[in-house]
Motif scaffolding. Sequence first.
Motif, PDB file in Angstrom:
ATOM      1  N   LEU A  14       0.647  -0.884   0.259  1.00  0.00           N
ATOM      2  CA  LEU A  14       0.254  -0.394   0.064  1.00  0.00           C
ATOM      3  C   LEU A  14       0.665   1.634  -0.509  1.00  0.00           C
ATOM      4  CD1 LEU A  14      -3.034  -1.016   2.813  1.00  0.00           C
ATOM      5  CD2 LEU A  14      -3.014  -1.044   0.056  1.00  0.00           C
ATOM      6  N   SER A  15       2.217   0.851   0.517  1.00  0.00           N
ATOM      7  CA  SER A  15       2.925   2.504   0.243  1.00  0.00           C
ATOM      8  C   SER A  15       3.204   2.486  -1.375  1.00  0.00           C
ATOM      9  CB  SER A  15       4.414   1.785   1.236  1.00  0.00           C
ATOM     10  OG  SER A  15       4.586   1.059   0.670  1.00  0.00           O
ATOM     11  N   ASP A  16       3.193   1.239  -1.762  1.00  0.00           N
ATOM     12  CA  ASP A  16       4.001   1.467  -3.463  1.00  0.00           C
ATOM     13  C   ASP A  16       2.831   2.248  -4.250  1.00  0.00           C
ATOM     14  OD1 ASP A  16       4.419   1.090  -5.755  1.00  0.00           O
ATOM     15  OD2 ASP A  16       5.748  -0.865  -5.902  1.00  0.00           O
ATOM     16  N   PRO A  17       3.547   3.843  -4.717  1.00  0.00           N
ATOM     17  CA  PRO A  17       2.364   4.652  -5.845  1.00  0.00           C
ATOM     18  C   PRO A  17       2.107   3.483  -6.709  1.00  0.00           C
ATOM     19  CG  PRO A  17       4.711   5.899  -5.220  1.00  0.00           C
ATOM     20  CD  PRO A  17       4.857   4.298  -4.415  1.00  0.00           C
ATOM     21  N   ALA A  18       2.852   2.737  -7.345  1.00  0.00           N
ATOM     22  CA  ALA A  18       1.893   2.205  -8.665  1.00  0.00           C
ATOM     23  C   ALA A  18       0.952   0.999  -8.198  1.00  0.00           C
ATOM     24  CB  ALA A  18       3.293   1.173  -9.066  1.00  0.00           C
ATOM     25  N   VAL A  19       0.798   0.589  -6.761  1.00  0.00           N
ATOM     26  CA  VAL A  19      -0.195  -0.480  -6.262  1.00  0.00           C
ATOM     27  C   VAL A  19      -0.903   0.892  -6.725  1.00  0.00           C
ATOM     28  CG1 VAL A  19      -0.962  -1.439  -4.738  1.00  0.00           C
ATOM     29  CG2 VAL A  19       1.273  -1.957  -5.809  1.00  0.00           C
ATOM     30  N   ARG A  20      -0.415   1.552  -5.645  1.00  0.00           N
ATOM     31  CA  ARG A  20      -1.889   2.546  -5.549  1.00  0.00           C
ATOM     32  C   ARG A  20      -2.743   3.119  -6.207  1.00  0.00           C
ATOM     33  NH1 ARG A  20      -2.229   5.120  -0.743  1.00  0.00           N
ATOM     34  NH2 ARG A  20      -3.148   6.814  -1.227  1.00  0.00           N
ATOM     35  N   GLY A  21      -1.779   3.532  -7.554  1.00  0.00           N
ATOM     36  CA  GLY A  21      -2.537   3.716  -8.645  1.00  0.00           C
ATOM     37  C   GLY A  21      -3.492   2.954  -9.158  1.00  0.00           C
ATOM     38  N   GLY A  22      -3.477   1.834  -9.132  1.00  0.00           N
ATOM     39  CA  GLY A  22      -4.993   1.307  -9.504  1.00  0.00           C
ATOM     40  C   GLY A  22      -5.849   0.369  -9.293  1.00  0.00           C
ATOM     41  N   LEU A  23      -6.022   1.003  -7.477  1.00  0.00           N
ATOM     42  CA  LEU A  23      -6.483   0.651  -6.635  1.00  0.00           C
ATOM     43  C   LEU A  23      -8.181   1.482  -6.979  1.00  0.00           C
ATOM     44  CD1 LEU A  23      -4.989   0.006  -3.163  1.00  0.00           C
ATOM     45  CD2 LEU A  23      -5.042  -1.363  -5.230  1.00  0.00           C
ATOM     46  N   ALA A  24      -8.166   2.159  -7.830  1.00  0.00           N
ATOM     47  CA  ALA A  24      -9.837   3.017  -7.776  1.00  0.00           C
ATOM     48  C   ALA A  24     -10.592   2.090  -8.571  1.00  0.00           C
ATOM     49  CB  ALA A  24      -9.562   4.141  -7.577  1.00  0.00           C
ATOM     50  N   ASN A  25     -11.901   1.303  -7.926  1.00  0.00           N
ATOM     51  CA  ASN A  25     -12.326   0.196  -9.364  1.00  0.00           C
ATOM     52  C   ASN A  25     -13.205   1.625  -9.596  1.00  0.00           C
ATOM     53  OD1 ASN A  25     -13.883   0.641  -6.014  1.00  0.00           O
ATOM     54  ND2 ASN A  25     -14.864  -0.884  -7.277  1.00  0.00           N
ATOM     55  N   ARG A  26     -13.589   2.252  -9.816  1.00  0.00           N
ATOM     56  CA  ARG A  26     -14.520   3.649 -10.002  1.00  0.00           C
ATOM     57  C   ARG A  26     -14.409   5.001 -10.278  1.00  0.00           C
ATOM     58  NH1 ARG A  26     -17.561  -0.405  -6.948  1.00  0.00           N
ATOM     59  NH2 ARG A  26     -19.380  -0.754  -7.519  1.00  0.00           N
ATOM     60  N   SER A  27     -13.892   5.535 -11.479  1.00  0.00           N
ATOM     61  CA  SER A  27     -13.835   7.140 -11.047  1.00  0.00           C
ATOM     62  C   SER A  27     -14.037   7.659 -10.836  1.00  0.00           C
ATOM     63  CB  SER A  27     -13.963   7.246 -12.989  1.00  0.00           C
ATOM     64  OG  SER A  27     -12.749   6.359 -13.660  1.00  0.00           O
ATOM     65  N   PRO A  28     -13.467   8.805  -9.657  1.00  0.00           N
ATOM     66  CA  PRO A  28     -14.547   9.647  -9.047  1.00  0.00           C
ATOM     67  C   PRO A  28     -14.764  10.610  -9.833  1.00  0.00           C
ATOM     68  CG  PRO A  28     -11.860   9.650  -8.648  1.00  0.00           C
ATOM     69  CD  PRO A  28     -11.844   8.235  -9.230  1.00  0.00           C
ATOM     70  N   THR A  29     -15.754  10.919  -9.224  1.00  0.00           N
ATOM     71  CA  THR A  29     -16.317  12.165  -9.483  1.00  0.00           C
ATOM     72  C   THR A  29     -16.171  13.637  -9.142  1.00  0.00           C
ATOM     73  OG1 THR A  29     -18.724  11.649  -8.657  1.00  0.00           O
ATOM     74  CG2 THR A  29     -18.725  10.771 -10.844  1.00  0.00           C
ATOM     75  N   PHE A  30     -15.942  13.830  -7.981  1.00  0.00           N
ATOM     76  CA  PHE A  30     -15.661  14.037  -6.487  1.00  0.00           C
ATOM     77  C   PHE A  30     -16.828  14.666  -6.715  1.00  0.00           C
ATOM     78  CE2 PHE A  30     -11.372  13.258  -8.822  1.00  0.00           C
ATOM     79  CZ  PHE A  30     -10.911  12.894  -7.090  1.00  0.00           C
ATOM     80  N   GLY A  31     -17.730  14.688  -6.877  1.00  0.00           N
ATOM     81  CA  GLY A  31     -19.128  15.058  -6.359  1.00  0.00           C
ATOM     82  C   GLY A  31     -20.336  15.258  -5.965  1.00  0.00           C
ATOM     83  N   GLY A  32     -19.904  14.322  -5.189  1.00  0.00           N
ATOM     84  CA  GLY A  32     -20.994  12.854  -4.034  1.00  0.00           C
ATOM     85  C   GLY A  32     -20.539  12.993  -2.456  1.00  0.00           C
ATOM     86  N   SER A  33     -21.043  13.134  -1.712  1.00  0.00           N
ATOM     87  CA  SER A  33     -21.508  13.333  -0.722  1.00  0.00           C
ATOM     88  C   SER A  33     -19.600  12.114  -0.012  1.00  0.00           C
ATOM     89  CB  SER A  33     -22.199  12.342  -0.156  1.00  0.00           C
ATOM     90  OG  SER A  33     -23.467  13.295   0.370  1.00  0.00           O
ATOM     91  N   ARG A  34     -19.162  13.757   0.701  1.00  0.00           N
ATOM     92  CA  ARG A  34     -17.768  12.910   0.713  1.00  0.00           C
ATOM     93  C   ARG A  34     -18.103  11.579   2.531  1.00  0.00           C
ATOM     94  NH1 ARG A  34     -13.086  15.075  -0.702  1.00  0.00           N
ATOM     95  NH2 ARG A  34     -12.934  16.523  -2.675  1.00  0.00           N
ATOM     96  N   SER A  35     -17.302  10.590   2.052  1.00  0.00           N
ATOM     97  CA  SER A  35     -17.075   9.398   3.468  1.00  0.00           C
ATOM     98  C   SER A  35     -15.801   8.732   3.515  1.00  0.00           C
ATOM     99  CB  SER A  35     -18.462   9.057   3.265  1.00  0.00           C
ATOM    100  OG  SER A  35     -17.971   7.716   1.330  1.00  0.00           O
ATOM    101  N   ALA A  36     -15.727   7.931   4.601  1.00  0.00           N
ATOM    102  CA  ALA A  36     -14.838   7.502   4.562  1.00  0.00           C
ATOM    103  C   ALA A  36     -14.985   5.968   4.916  1.00  0.00           C
ATOM    104  CB  ALA A  36     -13.757   7.330   5.067  1.00  0.00           C
ATOM    105  N   VAL A  37     -14.404   4.756   4.999  1.00  0.00           N
ATOM    106  CA  VAL A  37     -14.741   3.725   5.043  1.00  0.00           C
ATOM    107  C   VAL A  37     -13.677   2.894   5.993  1.00  0.00           C
ATOM    108  CG1 VAL A  37     -16.473   2.834   3.965  1.00  0.00           C
ATOM    109  CG2 VAL A  37     -14.035   1.769   3.228  1.00  0.00           C
ATOM    110  N   LEU A  38     -13.800   2.645   7.326  1.00  0.00           N
ATOM    111  CA  LEU A  38     -12.620   2.134   7.773  1.00  0.00           C
ATOM    112  C   LEU A  38     -12.117   0.117   7.531  1.00  0.00           C
ATOM    113  CD1 LEU A  38     -10.562   2.429  10.083  1.00  0.00           C
ATOM    114  CD2 LEU A  38     -11.300   1.553  11.781  1.00  0.00           C
ATOM    115  N   VAL A  39     -11.242   0.032   7.217  1.00  0.00           N
ATOM    116  CA  VAL A  39     -10.654  -2.436   6.618  1.00  0.00           C
ATOM    117  C   VAL A  39      -9.828  -1.803   8.091  1.00  0.00           C
ATOM    118  CG1 VAL A  39      -9.472  -2.932   5.438  1.00  0.00           C
ATOM    119  CG2 VAL A  39     -11.268  -1.136   4.413  1.00  0.00           C
TER     120      VAL A  39
END
Length: 219
Positions: A14-39
């Motif tokens: 998770l500290s590897d930028p290359a790995v992190r870059g491929g983790l979002a499974n849906r393109s963010p719109t940045f227009g919805g309600s901001r939220s967070a989940v805890l794994v």
Amino acid sequence: MSVPPALARLASALSDPAVRGGLANRSPTFGGSRSAVLVLLSDAQDPTVVFTERARTLRHHGGQVSFPGGRAEPGDPDALSTATREAREEVGLDPRAVHLIATLPMSTLAVSQFDVIPVVGWWHPDRELEPVDPREVASVRIWPVSALADPRNRVRARHPGRTLGPAWQLDELFIWGFTAFLTQTLLRLGGWESPWDEDRVVDVPPRFRSPERQDQSPA
């Protein structure tokens, strides 16, 4: 505080930028309600992961299995604060007990219009977690990664009008959607994933679809 040995591989990935870059499974719109989940993982040799079964009466994703979390509030300085505050309000977790591993890229859940930031952390369990308000959380479920990696518990979820996705059948519960995507990512990056039968396809049970919209994907 240093990451427990059992979580070192996950933290490194998770500290590897290359790995992190491929983790979002849906393109963010940045227009919805901001939220967070805890794994949230434990520091055990076979780490456990905390899930919640949401109350079936909730407007969004009612009855579904998710990670603790929710909508950001104006006083939250960052996603970690949102995720841990929500975890305190939902299952009684002390935010001071959570040690951050990584904050993942934002994903947008199209149906509910939430811009979700997953926060991965670890803790040393020193008390039992339980629902604070049964109107929000029906139960707290904690499974070890060995159970999540067990091929017998893994299936692919089929939902009308949607592509097949990862899923789990654990006890009487069914995990699918965004929660399952994060769980699969966790297992893969942590080195816990085992080969499983990807041809085993199961329809999402009606109980685990949102009551107000049966075509909705969970958080």
